[in-house]
Design an enzyme around this catalytic site. Structure first.
Site, short mmCIF file in Angstrom:
data_model
loop_
_atom_site.label_atom_id
_atom_site.label_comp_id
_atom_site.label_asym_id
_atom_site.label_seq_id
_atom_site.Cartn_x
_atom_site.Cartn_y
_atom_site.Cartn_z
N ASP A 96 32.44 48.02 42.87
CA ASP A 96 31.64 47.04 43.64
C ASP A 96 30.48 46.77 42.55
O ASP A 96 29.60 47.75 42.54
CB ASP A 96 31.08 47.54 44.82
CG ASP A 96 30.48 46.21 45.84
OD1 ASP A 96 30.31 45.29 45.13
OD2 ASP A 96 30.43 46.65 46.87
N PHE A 97 30.33 45.61 41.91
CA PHE A 97 29.51 45.27 40.83
C PHE A 97 28.55 43.92 41.05
O PHE A 97 27.62 44.01 40.75
CB PHE A 97 30.59 45.09 39.57
CG PHE A 97 30.09 45.43 38.30
CD1 PHE A 97 29.12 46.36 38.30
CD2 PHE A 97 30.44 44.82 37.29
CE1 PHE A 97 28.80 46.88 37.07
CE2 PHE A 97 30.26 45.06 35.81
CZ PHE A 97 29.23 46.13 35.78
N LYS A 98 29.40 42.95 42.05
CA LYS A 98 28.64 41.74 42.11
C LYS A 98 28.07 41.10 40.97
O LYS A 98 26.75 40.69 41.37
CB LYS A 98 27.93 42.09 43.47
CG LYS A 98 28.61 42.53 44.75
CD LYS A 98 27.62 42.46 45.77
CE LYS A 98 28.44 42.84 47.27
NZ LYS A 98 28.46 44.40 47.01
N ARG A 99 28.70 41.39 39.85
CA ARG A 99 27.89 40.50 38.76
C ARG A 99 28.57 39.22 38.37
O ARG A 99 29.42 38.52 39.20
CB ARG A 99 28.31 41.48 37.57
CG ARG A 99 27.67 42.80 37.58
CD ARG A 99 26.12 42.89 37.71
NE ARG A 99 25.94 44.38 38.48
CZ ARG A 99 25.66 45.42 37.84
NH1 ARG A 99 25.52 45.36 36.60
NH2 ARG A 99 25.50 46.49 38.55
#
Ligand code: OMP
Length: 277
Positions: free
Chosen positions: A95-98
């Site tokens: 889970d990075f949401k970049r």
């Protein structure tokens, strides 16, 4: 092997759509682990050993490790290495949401795919498909695009009406994201979407737009997303196609292994019931 193939294999082996979120918020980790040399890793190892038979995926959220600086990032790496070595069947979804401009994305991809060697990541779509194309080209990796997020204020932008052309009817921004992913971004069949369990109506709408595509659905449990409503809205034509993530509800349960098994079984009972209707 692609992310979807790896996922399908473990979904079928463990008969599970449940994903455990490895979100070891430091102050909440039981004291016995806080005293260890590698507290987040030791805690994760305990959770993974207890739950691996009952899950289809692990989703560590980078934020909880970055919060501790270099030691946290090192423990995220130790966690990924441990899963690779002990439970190589289990996919890891970071889970990075970049999502940024091209060469910055190269560095994000290097961290996720070369350093941590995860199987999939979450990304935000705000900069458009052109910026994310570098991720899409990683055919074997799963690319999860935020579509309709679980937080209470997600409608501020995501539910706004947008019109893509003069003769085209307007739609919600999250619908445009879903449509763009399906029709333009998913050329390598490695794109997926994220839709919160707290919005079952939107989840049903996304399901209509994306066919059988796998959707990551966080928000059951601590965020009060309802399991049955989410399954009714989100299951695909094969009564599959969902990765149901639960983090706090499992990792901070009295007995994480039992909590994961019960939730896996509850998901399957509801799936069967829905299939029988
Ligand atoms: P719990 O609420 O503790 O089960 O954790 C939910 C996890 O899913 C956290 O890691 C969140 O960052 C993540 N998440 C959401 O809660 N809502 C979203 O819309 C998207 C995500 C995500 O991308 O996984």
């Amino acid at each position: 092997m692609t992310f979807q193939q790896k996922l399908d294999a473990v979904v079928s082996k463990n008969n599970s759509l449940l994903c455990v979120g490895l979100d070891p918020e430091f102050p909440k980790i039981p004291e016995q682990f806080q005293k260890e040399k590698h507290p987040q890793f030791s805690f994760n190892k305990y959770i993974i050993d207890q739950t691996h038979e009952f899950v289809c995926c692990y989703k560590p959220n980078s934020a909880f490790y970055e919060a501790r600086g270099a030691v946290g990032v090192a423990e995220l790496k130790m966690t990924c290495d441990y899963i690779h070595q002990r439970y190589p069947d289990s996919p890891i979804l970071l889970d990075f949401k970049r999502g940024d401009i091209g060469n910055t994305n190269e560095s994000y991809a290097q961290f996720a795919f070369e350093y941590l060697q995860v199987d999939a990541i979450t990304l935000q779509p705000y900069q458009g498909g052109e910026a994310l194309s570098l991720f899409f080209s990683r055919k074997e990796k799963g690319i999860f695009i935020l579509c309709k997020t679980s937080n209470p204020g997600s409608g501020e932008f995501q539910n706004k009406n947008v019109q893509s052309g003069r003769d085209v009817p307007s739609e919600r921004l999250y619908e445009l994201v879903a449509r763009s992913v399906v029709s333009n971004w998913n050329k390598n069949n490695n794109c997926f979407l994220v839709v919160g369990a707290t919005y079952p109506e939107e989840l049903a709408m996304v399901r209509k737009l994306v066919g059988d595509m796998t959707i990551l659905v966080p928000g059951v449990g601590a965020q009060e997303g309802e399991l049955e409503k989410s399954l009714r809205a989100g299951l695909n034509s094969k009564k599959m196609g969902m990765i149901i993530n639960v983090s706090r509800g499992i990792i901070f349960a009295q007995n994480p292994g039992v909590a994961a098994r019960l939730l896996r079984d509850e998901i399957n009972t509801i799936r069967k019931y829905i299939a029988s209707q």
